[in-house]
Design an enzyme around this catalytic site. Structure first.
Site, PDB file in Angstrom:
ATOM      1  N   GLY A 195      -0.071   5.381  -4.424  1.00  0.00           N
ATOM      2  CA  GLY A 195      -0.718   6.632  -4.818  1.00  0.00           C
ATOM      3  C   GLY A 195      -0.139   7.817  -4.058  1.00  0.00           C
ATOM      4  N   HIS A 254       2.411   3.322  -8.986  1.00  0.00           N
ATOM      5  CA  HIS A 254       2.252   1.883  -9.214  1.00  0.00           C
ATOM      6  C   HIS A 254       3.473   1.323  -9.963  1.00  0.00           C
ATOM      7  CE1 HIS A 254      -1.660   2.009  -7.497  1.00  0.00           C
ATOM      8  NE2 HIS A 254      -2.248   2.642  -8.500  1.00  0.00           N
ATOM      9  N   ASP A 309       0.829  -1.214   0.000  1.00  0.00           N
ATOM     10  CA  ASP A 309       0.000   0.000   0.000  1.00  0.00           C
ATOM     11  C   ASP A 309       0.862   1.262   0.000  1.00  0.00           C
ATOM     12  OD1 ASP A 309      -2.329   1.423  -0.013  1.00  0.00           O
ATOM     13  OD2 ASP A 309      -2.770   1.148   2.111  1.00  0.00           O
ATOM     14  N   GLY A 310       0.323   2.313  -0.602  1.00  0.00           N
ATOM     15  CA  GLY A 310       0.984   3.622  -0.533  1.00  0.00           C
ATOM     16  C   GLY A 310       1.553   4.117  -1.858  1.00  0.00           C
ATOM     17  N   LEU A 356      11.698 -19.831  -5.033  1.00  0.00           N
ATOM     18  CA  LEU A 356      10.706 -18.999  -4.351  1.00  0.00           C
ATOM     19  C   LEU A 356       9.401 -19.044  -5.137  1.00  0.00           C
ATOM     20  CD1 LEU A 356      10.909 -15.641  -2.652  1.00  0.00           C
ATOM     21  CD2 LEU A 356       9.477 -15.734  -4.640  1.00  0.00           C
ATOM     22  N   GLU A 373       2.066 -13.371  12.079  1.00  0.00           N
ATOM     23  CA  GLU A 373       2.535 -12.189  12.811  1.00  0.00           C
ATOM     24  C   GLU A 373       2.305 -10.991  11.902  1.00  0.00           C
ATOM     25  OE1 GLU A 373       3.522 -12.083  15.887  1.00  0.00           O
ATOM     26  OE2 GLU A 373       3.368 -14.263  16.119  1.00  0.00           O
ATOM     27  N   SER A 380     -10.359  -7.525  -4.935  1.00  0.00           N
ATOM     28  CA  SER A 380     -11.723  -7.573  -5.487  1.00  0.00           C
ATOM     29  C   SER A 380     -12.356  -6.175  -5.415  1.00  0.00           C
ATOM     30  CB  SER A 380     -12.605  -8.525  -4.678  1.00  0.00           C
ATOM     31  OG  SER A 380     -11.926  -9.711  -4.357  1.00  0.00           O
ATOM     32  N   TRP A 394     -11.730  -2.667  -8.198  1.00  0.00           N
ATOM     33  CA  TRP A 394     -12.511  -2.278  -9.386  1.00  0.00           C
ATOM     34  C   TRP A 394     -13.223  -0.951  -9.163  1.00  0.00           C
ATOM     35  CZ3 TRP A 394     -11.479  -5.007 -13.583  1.00  0.00           C
ATOM     36  CH2 TRP A 394     -11.107  -6.340 -13.463  1.00  0.00           C
TER      37      TRP A 394
HETATM   38  C1  FPP Z   1      -1.990   0.173  -3.241  1.00  0.00           C
HETATM   39  O1  FPP Z   1      -1.540   1.500  -3.300  1.00  0.00           O
HETATM   40  C2  FPP Z   1      -1.500  -0.577  -4.360  1.00  0.00           C
HETATM   41  C3  FPP Z   1      -2.265  -1.183  -5.316  1.00  0.00           C
HETATM   42  C4  FPP Z   1      -3.739  -1.147  -5.363  1.00  0.00           C
HETATM   43  C5  FPP Z   1      -1.658  -1.889  -6.403  1.00  0.00           C
HETATM   44  C6  FPP Z   1      -0.448  -2.683  -6.044  1.00  0.00           C
HETATM   45  C7  FPP Z   1       0.232  -2.969  -7.275  1.00  0.00           C
HETATM   46  C8  FPP Z   1       1.555  -2.847  -7.469  1.00  0.00           C
HETATM   47  C9  FPP Z   1       2.553  -2.530  -6.451  1.00  0.00           C
HETATM   48  C10 FPP Z   1       2.028  -3.072  -8.799  1.00  0.00           C
HETATM   49  C11 FPP Z   1       2.767  -4.359  -8.861  1.00  0.00           C
HETATM   50  C12 FPP Z   1       1.992  -5.491  -9.144  1.00  0.00           C
HETATM   51  C13 FPP Z   1       1.833  -6.053 -10.330  1.00  0.00           C
HETATM   52  C14 FPP Z   1       1.866  -7.531 -10.360  1.00  0.00           C
HETATM   53  C15 FPP Z   1       1.632  -5.287 -11.550  1.00  0.00           C
HETATM   54  P1  FPP Z   1      -2.624   2.644  -3.331  1.00  0.00           P
HETATM   55  O2  FPP Z   1      -2.886   2.984  -4.748  1.00  0.00           O
HETATM   56  O3  FPP Z   1      -3.831   2.228  -2.574  1.00  0.00           O
HETATM   57  O4  FPP Z   1      -1.865   3.789  -2.605  1.00  0.00           O
HETATM   58  P2  FPP Z   1      -2.504   4.909  -1.676  1.00  0.00           P
HETATM   59  O5  FPP Z   1      -3.060   4.210  -0.469  1.00  0.00           O
HETATM   60  O6  FPP Z   1      -1.344   5.773  -1.351  1.00  0.00           O
HETATM   61  O7  FPP Z   1      -3.546   5.596  -2.494  1.00  0.00           O
END
Ligand code: FPP
Length: 247
Positions: free
Chosen positions: A23, A37, A20-21, A131, A203, A66, A69
């Site tokens: 954006g 991304h 996460d993070g 892995l 954990e 899920s 979208w």
């Molecule tokens: C959350 O950050 C991230 C996602 C919804 C997408 C995660 C995808 C990747 C790291 C790309 C790599 C994966 C592949 C296989 C292409 P956010 O957009 O929710 O960030 P925010 O919380 O700061 O808005």
């Protein structure tokens, strides 16, 4: 062929990550979310390498939930394209590093192009064993439990024969041990419907670090935190059970 685990029990066999993070990382730089991304893919490639180096045999990442979208159409299609581009850019290296790619999630809603790219990656790496990188794509923990129940019913399992062990066989990640360490980057402190069944005894490590900034040093911090935790699985520690015997 199974993945090769480290013999060191302070190293988790299975690490699951909510990346996460992305954006916020991009917004801080006055750039579109897609740039975050893209940087997130680079982070993922580095973390996969670091897991291989540390003898971690299973890594599972939440690439698309899920619920994702619900994001603006442009961001969703950007993520789909990014997946295809990332796989074509990194597949050869991942393959030569001994990484096996597996995909879990509901493939019904995913476009033929994306499904093809994911299928090709799984097939190209199916003989690797260093892995297992599981990409959770259009995945949700509740979806997983429901699909497992449906499969168990289709297989004719009688209600009296339904047990945790019996249902586990139908869960999407039946091929892997349950996650030992569940990491979430980006500062939020929730599971967001990721691997709900499988993470019962994981954990949990939450970090403020935004995913594109997460690197081998951050992974090591999470691993050190994991190594400090005392895992009891609902029982007592070795020390506590000794005390009881003595009492
Ligand atoms: C959350 O950050 C991230 C996602 C919804 C997408 C995660 C995808 C990747 C790291 C790309 C790599 C994966 C592949 C296989 C292409 P956010 O957009 O929710 O960030 P925010 O919380 O700061 O808005």
């Amino acid at each position: 062929m199974s993945a090769t685990p480290s013999s060191d029990s302070s190293i988790p066999r299975h690490v699951a990550i909510v990346m996460d993070g992305n954006g916020r990382w991009a917004s801080k730089r006055f750039m579109p979310r897609g740039v975050g991304h893209k940087a997130g893919v680079d982070s993922l490639v580095n973390v996969v390498r670091a897991c291989v180096d540390r003898g971690i045999p299973y890594l599972t990442v939440f690439a698309f939930s899920s619920e994702n979208w619900k994001r603006p159409e442009e961001e969703v299609s950007g993520l789909m394209n990014l997946l295809i581009v990332a796989l074509s850019k990194h597949l050869i290296k991942l393959k030569s590093d001994g990484v096996r790619i597996r995909v879990v999630g509901d493939s019904a809603q995913v476009s033929d192009k994306v499904r093809q790219a994911l299928d090709d990656a799984e097939r190209a790496t199916e003989h690797n064993s260093k892995l297992v990188l599981t990409v959770a794509f259009n995945y949700g923990g509740r979806w997983d439990i429901v699909q497992a129940c449906r499969k168990a019913m289709e297989a004719g399992l009688e209600p009296a024969d339904l047990s945790e062990a019996a249902l586990s066989k139908y869960m999407a990640m039946a091929y892997a041990p349950d996650p030992d360490l569940f990491i979430r980057t980006g500062g939020e402190v929730r599971l967001s419907n990721f691997l709900l069944w499988q993470s019962a005894y994981a954990e949990l490590v939450f970090t403020e670090c935004l995913w594109p900034d997460f690197d081998a040093a951050e992974l090591d911090r999470a691993l050190a935190e994991y190594a400090r935790r005392e895992r009891r699985f609902g029982g007592v520690t070795a020390d506590q059970s000794n005390t009881r015997e003595e009492a």
